[in-house]
Write an enzyme that holds these catalytic residues in place. Structure first.
Site, PDB file in Angstrom:
ATOM      1  N   ARG A 208      20.554  18.618 -53.901  1.00  0.00           N
ATOM      2  CA  ARG A 208      20.872  17.966 -55.188  1.00  0.00           C
ATOM      3  C   ARG A 208      19.892  16.827 -55.458  1.00  0.00           C
ATOM      4  O   ARG A 208      19.601  16.497 -56.603  1.00  0.00           O
ATOM      5  CB  ARG A 208      22.319  17.469 -55.201  1.00  0.00           C
ATOM      6  CG  ARG A 208      22.663  16.641 -56.435  1.00  0.00           C
ATOM      7  CD  ARG A 208      24.166  16.584 -56.722  1.00  0.00           C
ATOM      8  NE  ARG A 208      24.941  16.117 -55.588  1.00  0.00           N
ATOM      9  CZ  ARG A 208      25.089  14.839 -55.224  1.00  0.00           C
ATOM     10  NH1 ARG A 208      24.505  13.871 -55.921  1.00  0.00           N
ATOM     11  NH2 ARG A 208      25.813  14.504 -54.174  1.00  0.00           N
TER      12      ARG A 208
ATOM     13  N   TYR B 227      16.856  21.538 -82.301  1.00  0.00           N
ATOM     14  CA  TYR B 227      17.663  22.506 -81.554  1.00  0.00           C
ATOM     15  C   TYR B 227      19.147  22.110 -81.636  1.00  0.00           C
ATOM     16  O   TYR B 227      19.468  20.910 -81.555  1.00  0.00           O
ATOM     17  CB  TYR B 227      17.179  22.525 -80.102  1.00  0.00           C
ATOM     18  CG  TYR B 227      18.001  23.436 -79.231  1.00  0.00           C
ATOM     19  CD1 TYR B 227      17.940  24.811 -79.392  1.00  0.00           C
ATOM     20  CD2 TYR B 227      18.858  22.919 -78.274  1.00  0.00           C
ATOM     21  CE1 TYR B 227      18.713  25.651 -78.611  1.00  0.00           C
ATOM     22  CE2 TYR B 227      19.630  23.750 -77.486  1.00  0.00           C
ATOM     23  CZ  TYR B 227      19.553  25.118 -77.656  1.00  0.00           C
ATOM     24  OH  TYR B 227      20.318  25.950 -76.892  1.00  0.00           O
TER      25      TYR B 227
ATOM     26  N   ASP C 223      10.646  17.121 -77.186  1.00  0.00           N
ATOM     27  CA  ASP C 223      10.970  18.480 -76.751  1.00  0.00           C
ATOM     28  C   ASP C 223       9.742  19.339 -77.059  1.00  0.00           C
ATOM     29  O   ASP C 223       9.420  19.596 -78.220  1.00  0.00           O
ATOM     30  CB  ASP C 223      12.206  18.963 -77.528  1.00  0.00           C
ATOM     31  CG  ASP C 223      12.657  20.365 -77.131  1.00  0.00           C
ATOM     32  OD1 ASP C 223      11.852  21.097 -76.514  1.00  0.00           O
ATOM     33  OD2 ASP C 223      13.802  20.733 -77.455  1.00  0.00           O
TER      34      ASP C 223
ATOM     35  N   LYS D 121      12.570  29.148 -71.533  1.00  0.00           N
ATOM     36  CA  LYS D 121      11.784  29.826 -72.578  1.00  0.00           C
ATOM     37  C   LYS D 121      10.371  30.147 -72.039  1.00  0.00           C
ATOM     38  O   LYS D 121      10.242  30.884 -71.096  1.00  0.00           O
ATOM     39  CB  LYS D 121      11.757  28.967 -73.831  1.00  0.00           C
ATOM     40  CG  LYS D 121      13.138  28.405 -74.229  1.00  0.00           C
ATOM     41  CD  LYS D 121      14.115  29.454 -74.725  1.00  0.00           C
ATOM     42  CE  LYS D 121      15.543  28.938 -74.843  1.00  0.00           C
ATOM     43  NZ  LYS D 121      15.709  27.763 -75.657  1.00  0.00           N
TER      44      LYS D 121
HETATM   45  C1  LIG Z   1      16.652  26.710 -75.787  1.00  0.00           C
HETATM   46  C2  LIG Z   1      16.210  25.364 -76.240  1.00  0.00           C
HETATM   47  C3  LIG Z   1      16.775  24.204 -75.686  1.00  0.00           C
HETATM   48  C4  LIG Z   1      17.904  24.239 -74.663  1.00  0.00           C
HETATM   49  O1  LIG Z   1      17.464  24.679 -73.442  1.00  0.00           O
HETATM   50  P1  LIG Z   1      18.412  25.415 -72.341  1.00  0.00           P
HETATM   51  O2  LIG Z   1      17.487  25.791 -71.266  1.00  0.00           O
HETATM   52  O3  LIG Z   1      19.065  26.564 -73.025  1.00  0.00           O
HETATM   53  O4  LIG Z   1      19.424  24.387 -71.944  1.00  0.00           O
HETATM   54  C5  LIG Z   1      16.265  22.992 -76.110  1.00  0.00           C
HETATM   55  N1  LIG Z   1      15.299  22.898 -77.037  1.00  0.00           N
HETATM   56  C6  LIG Z   1      14.751  23.986 -77.605  1.00  0.00           C
HETATM   57  C7  LIG Z   1      13.686  23.815 -78.628  1.00  0.00           C
HETATM   58  C8  LIG Z   1      15.191  25.253 -77.231  1.00  0.00           C
HETATM   59  O5  LIG Z   1      14.658  26.339 -77.818  1.00  0.00           O
END
Ligand SMILES: *Cc1c(COP(=O)(O)O)cnc(C)c1O
Length: 403
Positions: free
Chosen positions: A54, A107, A179, A204
C-alpha cells in the site's frame, strides 16, 4: 534529451535491476527488513517500495520512473484508477474553507468531485468556461488553492490555454492540476508549460489495451510527498500485476499514439464533410475554434473526436448501431475503436434539463479511434453515416409526398 520511444523502453531499468529482461512481478503485500534500523528507515520513506505494498511496490516505481520522464517532471506515482489520482491529489492539498476552480466541460467524475464531493467537505468550488482564460482570473479568491484543468476536454474537445492558466496561478500562489488523459505526454506536456501536477486515467492511452484500471500523477517530489501522505490513507493502491501490465502497455505508447493521432485526424476530416454530420469537434481540424491554441501547445491531437449528427438523438443512436468496428463502450485510448452516445448513456442518471445544462448536444457521439488500419475505420464511419443519411432523406421524401 532522450526520445520518448527510448524512455518508455529503458527509464525503469535502474529500479530493482535483475538479469531478467522483462521485469519480474513483485506479487507481495509486504517486504522484510534486514534489521531494526533498516525497518525504521523503510517505514518512513516517502514513495519507497520496500515496506508494504500500500506504501509502494517496485512495479509501481517502475511505472512512475517512465511516467515522470515522459511528462518531464521530477517524480510520479501510481494509483488504482484515474479518479484515485484526482481525489488523492485534491484531498492531499485542500482543507475545509479552501476554494477550488474547475472547468465546465470536464470528465464526469471530475465534475462530480467539484460539484458534490468538495462542497460536502466544506471546500467551495467555481466552474468556469475554460475557453476563456479571463474566467479563471475572475474566479480567483484569496482562499483559492487549486485550479483543475483538462485539455482537450471530455467529451467536447475544448482546449484550455495551459500557459495562461499556469501563469495566472503562479502569480497568485495557487497550484495547477492538469488531466492529460486525452492528450498523452506524446501530444502535450503540461509541466513544460508551467502546470504543477499532471494526472492521467492510465486506464486509457497509457495502458492502451483496455485491460487495466489505473491512474498516475506526476509533479515535483515535494508536492508528491505531500500527496503520498494522503495516498497511504485513502489506500487506492494499484495491484502489482496491473502495474506490470501498465508498464508493458507504456512500452508501445509512442507507436500507438502516432496511429491514434492519424486515425483521429482522418475520421474528423471525412466526417466533417458528410451531410449527416452537423459538426465535428476535433482540435486538429482548422475549423475548431481553438485550433491555433491547440497547435501551439500540442504536438498531435489524439484519437478522440466528437461528432454531432444532424438528426439529433435518434440519428446518433442509429449511427452507433451501424458501426462495425467501434463498440458501444464507455472508455477510450485502447487499441480497439470505441464509441459512446453520451445522451443515451446519461438517460438513467441525469434529467433532460441536466443533459441540456451539460452543453452536450443530444445528437453528439464520441468516437475513440483505435489503432486499426485507417482506411478500414474511414470506410466504417462513412458507411454508418451514409446509412443514417439515406434513411433521413428517404423519410423526408415520404413526408413530402404525403403532404
Ligand atoms: C476515464 C477518464 C477519467 C477517469 O479515470 P478512471 O481510470 O476511469 O478512474 C478521468 N479523466 C478523463 C479525461 C477520462 O477520460
Amino acid at each position: 534529451m532522450t526520445g520518448s520511444s527510448t524512455v518508455v523502453v529503458h527509464a525503469d531499468r535502474h529500479v530493482h535491476p535483475s538479469r531478467a529482461v522483462a521485469p519480474p512481478i513483485y506479487q507481495t503485500a509486504t517486504f522484510s527488513a534486514d534489521d531494526g534500523d533498516d525497518f525504521a528507515r523503510v517505514a518512513v520513506e516517502s514513495r519507497g517500495h520496500d515496506f508494504y505494498t500500500r506504501y509502494g511496490n517496485p512495479n509501481h516505481t517502475q511505472v512512475a520512473a517512465v511516467v515522470a520522464e515522459l511528462e518531464h517532471t521530477e517524480a510520479a506515482m501510481v494509483t488504482a484508477s484515474g479518479m484515485a489520482a484526482l481525489t488523492t491529489t485534491v484531498l492531499g492539498l485542500v482543507s475545509a474553507g479552501d476554494h477550488v476552480i474547475g472547468q465546465k466541460s470536464t470528465y464526469g467524475g471530475t465534475g462530480s468531485v467539484l460539484l458534490n464531493l468538495l462542497p460536502r467537505l466544506g471546500v467551495s468550488t467555481t466552474v468556469v468556461d475554460q475557453t476563456d482564460p479571463e474566467q479563471f482570473a475572475r474566479a480567483l479568491t484569496p482562499k483559492t488553492r487549486l485550479i483543475l484543468v483538462e485539455t482537450p476536454s471530455n467529451p467536447l474537445l475544448q482546449v484550455t490555454d495551459l500557459s495562461a492558466v499556469a501563469e495566472l496561478a503562479r502569480a497568485n500562489n495557487v497550484l495547477t492540476v492538469a488531466d492529460n488523459t486525452f492528450a498523452t505526454p506524446l501530444n502535450q506536456r503540461p509541466a513544460d508549460l508551467g502546470i504543477d501536477l499532471v494526472w492521467h486515467s492510465a486506464t486509457k492511452y497509457l495502458n492502451g489495451h483496455t485491460d487495466v484500471s489505473a491512474g498516475v500523477l506526476a509533479g515535483s517530489a515535494e508536492l508528491l510527498d505531500r500527496i503520498w501522505d494522503t495516498a497511504v490513507l485513502t489506500g487506492a493502491v494499484l495491484g502489482p500485476v496491473d502495474a506490470w501490465l501498465l508498464l508493458r502497455g507504456l512500452r508501445t505508447l509512442p507507436l500507438r499514439v502516432a496511429r491514434h493521432n492519424a486515425n483521429g485526424q482522418a475520421l474528423a476530416e471525412v466526417l466533417s464533410k458528410h451531410p449527416a454530420v452537423a459538426r465535428v469537434h476535433y482540435p486538429g481540424l482548422p475549423g475548431h475554434p481553438q485550433h491555433a491554441l491547440a497547435r501551439k501547445q500540442m504536438n498531435g491531437f489524439g484519437g478522440v473526436l466528437a461528432v454531432e449528427l444532424t438528426g439529433g438523438f435518434a440519428a446518433a443512436d442509429a449511427f452507433l448501431g451501424r458501426l462495425r468496428y467501434s463498440r458501444r463502450s464507455a472508455s477510450l485510448g485502447g487499441v480497439e475503436s470505441l464509441a459512446v452516445h453520451p445522451a443515451s448513456m446519461w438517460r438513467g442518471m441525469l434529467s433532460e434539463e441536466q443533459i441540456a445544462a451539460s452543453g452536450v448536444p443530444l445528437g453528439l457521439v464520441r468516437l475513440a479511434a483505435g489503432t486499426e488500419d485507417t482506411p478500414d475505420l474511414i470506410a466504417d464511419v462513412l458507411a454508418a453515416a451514409d446509412g443514417v443519411h439515406h434513411k433521413q432523406v428517404h423519410h423526408k421524401q415520404k413526408e413530402t409526398s404525403a403532404s
